[in-house]
Design a protein around this motif. Structure first.
Motif, PDB file in Angstrom:
ATOM      1  N   ASP A  98       5.946  46.643  69.071  1.00 37.62           N
ATOM      2  CA  ASP A  98       5.528  46.606  70.473  1.00 37.62           C
ATOM      3  C   ASP A  98       5.091  47.965  70.986  1.00 37.62           C
ATOM      4  O   ASP A  98       4.654  48.083  72.132  1.00 37.62           O
ATOM      5  N   ALA A  99       5.244  48.999  70.154  1.00 36.80           N
ATOM      6  CA  ALA A  99       4.962  50.359  70.613  1.00 36.80           C
ATOM      7  C   ALA A  99       3.609  50.837  70.107  1.00 36.80           C
ATOM      8  O   ALA A  99       3.112  50.388  69.077  1.00 36.80           O
ATOM      9  N   ILE A 100       3.012  51.748  70.853  1.00 33.92           N
ATOM     10  CA  ILE A 100       1.838  52.473  70.398  1.00 33.92           C
ATOM     11  C   ILE A 100       2.314  53.888  70.109  1.00 33.92           C
ATOM     12  O   ILE A 100       2.744  54.614  71.003  1.00 33.92           O
ATOM     13  N   VAL A 101       2.255  54.263  68.825  1.00 33.08           N
ATOM     14  CA  VAL A 101       2.853  55.525  68.386  1.00 33.08           C
ATOM     15  C   VAL A 101       1.755  56.546  68.116  1.00 33.08           C
ATOM     16  O   VAL A 101       0.799  56.271  67.390  1.00 33.08           O
ATOM     17  N   VAL A 102       1.898  57.721  68.709  1.00 33.99           N
ATOM     18  CA  VAL A 102       0.989  58.835  68.467  1.00 33.99           C
ATOM     19  C   VAL A 102       1.632  59.736  67.420  1.00 33.99           C
ATOM     20  O   VAL A 102       2.801  60.102  67.537  1.00 33.99           O
ATOM     21  N   LYS A 103       0.866  60.084  66.379  1.00 37.04           N
ATOM     22  CA  LYS A 103       1.383  60.915  65.292  1.00 37.04           C
ATOM     23  C   LYS A 103       0.568  62.196  65.249  1.00 37.04           C
ATOM     24  O   LYS A 103      -0.635  62.170  65.016  1.00 37.04           O
ATOM     25  N   THR A 104       1.211  63.308  65.503  1.00 32.97           N
ATOM     26  CA  THR A 104       0.553  64.609  65.430  1.00 32.97           C
ATOM     27  C   THR A 104       1.385  65.502  64.521  1.00 32.97           C
ATOM     28  O   THR A 104       2.492  65.905  64.871  1.00 32.97           O
ATOM     29  N   GLY A 105       0.851  65.820  63.335  1.00 33.71           N
ATOM     30  CA  GLY A 105       1.629  66.597  62.374  1.00 33.71           C
ATOM     31  C   GLY A 105       2.895  65.855  62.006  1.00 33.71           C
ATOM     32  O   GLY A 105       2.878  64.657  61.756  1.00 33.71           O
ATOM     33  N   PRO A 106       4.034  66.529  61.991  1.00 30.74           N
ATOM     34  CA  PRO A 106       5.290  65.863  61.651  1.00 30.74           C
ATOM     35  C   PRO A 106       5.901  65.094  62.820  1.00 30.74           C
ATOM     36  O   PRO A 106       6.923  64.446  62.680  1.00 30.74           O
ATOM     37  N   SER A 107       5.277  65.150  63.987  1.00 28.88           N
ATOM     38  CA  SER A 107       5.857  64.531  65.181  1.00 28.88           C
ATOM     39  C   SER A 107       5.263  63.155  65.439  1.00 28.88           C
ATOM     40  O   SER A 107       4.097  62.906  65.179  1.00 28.88           O
ATOM     41  N   ARG A 108       6.103  62.285  65.967  1.00 25.19           N
ATOM     42  CA  ARG A 108       5.674  60.942  66.370  1.00 25.19           C
ATOM     43  C   ARG A 108       6.265  60.663  67.743  1.00 25.19           C
ATOM     44  O   ARG A 108       7.445  60.882  67.974  1.00 25.19           O
ATOM     45  N   TRP A 109       5.445  60.154  68.668  1.00 24.81           N
ATOM     46  CA  TRP A 109       5.968  59.866  69.997  1.00 24.81           C
ATOM     47  C   TRP A 109       5.311  58.620  70.562  1.00 24.81           C
ATOM     48  O   TRP A 109       4.212  58.246  70.196  1.00 24.81           O
ATOM     49  N   ASP A 110       6.039  57.971  71.471  1.00 23.35           N
ATOM     50  CA  ASP A 110       5.594  56.734  72.102  1.00 23.35           C
ATOM     51  C   ASP A 110       4.537  57.062  73.155  1.00 23.35           C
ATOM     52  O   ASP A 110       4.761  57.897  74.036  1.00 23.35           O
ATOM     53  N   ALA A 111       3.383  56.386  73.074  1.00 22.30           N
ATOM     54  CA  ALA A 111       2.280  56.688  73.980  1.00 22.30           C
ATOM     55  C   ALA A 111       2.597  56.326  75.425  1.00 22.30           C
ATOM     56  O   ALA A 111       1.960  56.828  76.347  1.00 22.30           O
ATOM     57  N   VAL A 112       3.563  55.440  75.646  1.00 22.62           N
ATOM     58  CA  VAL A 112       3.893  55.020  77.009  1.00 22.62           C
ATOM     59  C   VAL A 112       5.024  55.852  77.588  1.00 22.62           C
ATOM     60  O   VAL A 112       4.925  56.390  78.690  1.00 22.62           O
ATOM     61  N   THR A 113       6.124  55.988  76.822  1.00 18.85           N
ATOM     62  CA  THR A 113       7.320  56.651  77.350  1.00 18.85           C
ATOM     63  C   THR A 113       7.378  58.136  77.034  1.00 18.85           C
ATOM     64  O   THR A 113       8.110  58.879  77.689  1.00 18.85           O
ATOM     65  N   GLY A 114       6.649  58.566  75.997  1.00 18.74           N
ATOM     66  CA  GLY A 114       6.742  59.952  75.566  1.00 18.74           C
ATOM     67  C   GLY A 114       7.924  60.205  74.652  1.00 18.74           C
ATOM     68  O   GLY A 114       8.133  61.326  74.195  1.00 18.74           O
ATOM     69  N   GLN A 115       8.715  59.177  74.342  1.00 15.15           N
ATOM     70  CA  GLN A 115       9.897  59.332  73.491  1.00 15.15           C
ATOM     71  C   GLN A 115       9.485  59.736  72.082  1.00 15.15           C
ATOM     72  O   GLN A 115       8.561  59.186  71.493  1.00 15.15           O
ATOM     73  N   MET A 116      10.204  60.705  71.493  1.00 12.21           N
ATOM     74  CA  MET A 116       9.911  61.181  70.145  1.00 12.21           C
ATOM     75  C   MET A 116      10.578  60.285  69.108  1.00 12.21           C
ATOM     76  O   MET A 116      11.672  59.764  69.313  1.00 12.21           O
ATOM     77  N   PHE A 117       9.897  60.092  67.958  1.00 11.89           N
ATOM     78  CA  PHE A 117      10.463  59.388  66.813  1.00 11.89           C
ATOM     79  C   PHE A 117      10.620  60.379  65.669  1.00 11.89           C
ATOM     80  O   PHE A 117      10.010  61.446  65.660  1.00 11.89           O
ATOM     81  N   LEU A 118      11.397  59.998  64.656  1.00  9.06           N
ATOM     82  CA  LEU A 118      11.679  60.886  63.537  1.00  9.06           C
ATOM     83  C   LEU A 118      11.277  60.250  62.208  1.00  9.06           C
ATOM     84  O   LEU A 118      10.903  59.089  62.131  1.00  9.06           O
ATOM     85  N   ASP A 119      11.391  61.066  61.131  1.00 11.50           N
ATOM     86  CA  ASP A 119      11.288  60.586  59.749  1.00 11.50           C
ATOM     87  C   ASP A 119       9.936  59.992  59.399  1.00 11.50           C
ATOM     88  O   ASP A 119       9.833  58.856  58.964  1.00 11.50           O
ATOM     89  N   PHE A 120       8.897  60.776  59.563  1.00 14.60           N
ATOM     90  CA  PHE A 120       7.585  60.343  59.076  1.00 14.60           C
ATOM     91  C   PHE A 120       7.080  61.407  58.125  1.00 14.60           C
ATOM     92  O   PHE A 120       7.065  62.576  58.453  1.00 14.60           O
ATOM     93  N   GLU A 121       6.679  60.967  56.908  1.00  6.06           N
ATOM     94  CA  GLU A 121       6.259  61.923  55.898  1.00  6.06           C
ATOM     95  C   GLU A 121       4.964  62.608  56.297  1.00  6.06           C
ATOM     96  O   GLU A 121       4.084  62.008  56.882  1.00  6.06           O
ATOM     97  N   ASN A 122       4.844  63.907  55.965  1.00  2.00           N
ATOM     98  CA  ASN A 122       3.555  64.570  56.093  1.00  2.00           C
ATOM     99  C   ASN A 122       3.310  65.354  54.815  1.00  2.00           C
ATOM    100  O   ASN A 122       4.230  65.767  54.138  1.00  2.00           O
ATOM    101  N   ALA A 123       2.045  65.526  54.468  1.00  2.00           N
ATOM    102  CA  ALA A 123       1.692  66.226  53.251  1.00  2.00           C
ATOM    103  C   ALA A 123       0.633  67.263  53.569  1.00  2.00           C
ATOM    104  O   ALA A 123      -0.246  67.037  54.396  1.00  2.00           O
ATOM    105  N   GLU A 124       0.692  68.417  52.896  1.00  2.00           N
ATOM    106  CA  GLU A 124      -0.254  69.484  53.158  1.00  2.00           C
ATOM    107  C   GLU A 124      -1.384  69.422  52.151  1.00  2.00           C
ATOM    108  O   GLU A 124      -1.173  69.405  50.944  1.00  2.00           O
ATOM    109  N   ILE A 125      -2.625  69.333  52.632  1.00  6.94           N
ATOM    110  CA  ILE A 125      -3.786  69.244  51.769  1.00  6.94           C
ATOM    111  C   ILE A 125      -4.820  70.233  52.255  1.00  6.94           C
ATOM    112  O   ILE A 125      -5.294  70.137  53.381  1.00  6.94           O
TER     113      ILE A 125
END
Length: 280
Positions: A98-125
């Motif tokens: 039900d959420a729209i999640v914005v992912k910027t670098g290692p950070s993830r946050w809810d587009a409506v509430t601004g709440q941060m989420f954790l544990d999303f892999e990122n890789a350097e290329i």
């Protein structure tokens, strides 16, 4: 508009390809006041990176059948938080439940509430941080690798066009089936740089071998031909585009301008009237 401004704006054809929607849908979102595109060469609409993200999010929220208030809240927050240009860390907006999640670098946050989420892999290329799906099954196939290169190219197209070009080409090479979006986006990227319009033409010609009845490809091919001065061929490509899609407003506009150069006033008036009718 400066050269730098043009390099950091997206054409309508490219936007339609990225979002997978018709011009009518894009116009509807513009009419709602979500974005205010500018006009570029040949009077074409130009969209910023921020516009692309906002329109994509609006479509995702609409598909998820969210409430109008949630849609407005999410877009308002995004408009406040998004940078003017694509950051090196990359950015994605995706529907997750039900959420729209914005992912910027290692950070993830809810587009409506601004709440941060954790544990999303990122890789350097290549010096840029790119968000990847950690599923081993997804990474194990050529098709998945092609998709990853395509998504990386999308993230790099504004900050590093050379790297984006390389990744679009790799996506086309790896794809098990002709990769339509990669062809369209690579050609559009190359044609943004006038000295590479000849190379863009090769890309569109290759794509048309696989998708001969695609109006967008014929339109983009016409723009490339127009830019490098092959006007008779450009006219034929615009006409082929309109034969496939008579409601392609920008093709009517560009063909009108081309016919004016050739002294065809009747053709100019006919296609300009069609453009005004479809854009009004």
């Amino acid at each position: 508009m400066s050269k730098r401004d043009v390099a950091h704006h997206v054409s309508l054809a490219k936007l339609q390809s990225m979002l997978g929607v018709s011009r009518r849908v894009v116009n509807g979102l513009i009419d709602l006041g979500l974005v205010t595109p500018t006009r570029g060469p040949r009077n074409t609409l130009r969209f910023t990176f921020q516009d692309v993200v906002l329109l994509r999010t609006a479509l995702q929220l609409r598909t998820a059948k969210t409430t109008p208030r949630k849609l407005r809240d999410a877009l308002a927050r995004l408009k406040r938080e998004l940078p003017d240009e694509l950051p090196l860390s990359g950015i994605r907006v995706a529907a997750e439940g039900d959420a729209i999640v914005v992912k910027t670098g290692p950070s993830r946050w809810d587009a409506v509430t601004g709440q941060m989420f954790l544990d999303f892999e990122n890789a350097e290329i290549g010096g840029d941080v790119v968000l990847l799906d950690a599923s081993p099954e997804r990474k194990s196939t050529a098709a998945a690798q092609a998709q990853e290169h395509y998504e990386l190219a999308e993230q790099l197209m504004l900050s590093d066009p050379t790297a984006a070009e390389s990744n679009y080409r790799r996506a086309i090479e790896l794809a098990l089936e002709p990769f339509y979006a990669a062809y369209v986006d690579l050609g559009a990227l190359l044609c943004e740089q006038e000295h590479q319009c000849g190379e863009a033409l090769k890309v569109f010609d290759d794509a048309l071998q696989h998708f001969p009845d695609d109006a967008i490809l014929h339109f983009n091919r016409a723009v490339a031909l127009d830019t490098i001065g092959r006007l008779d061929e450009a006219r034929r490509s615009y006409e082929q585009c309109l034969a496939l899609n008579p409601d392609y407003a920008d093709a009517h506009h560009n063909l009108a301008m081309l016919l004016e150069k050739g002294g065809d006033r009747r053709g100019l008036i006919r296609h300009l009237n069609a453009y005004r009718r479809l854009s009004g």
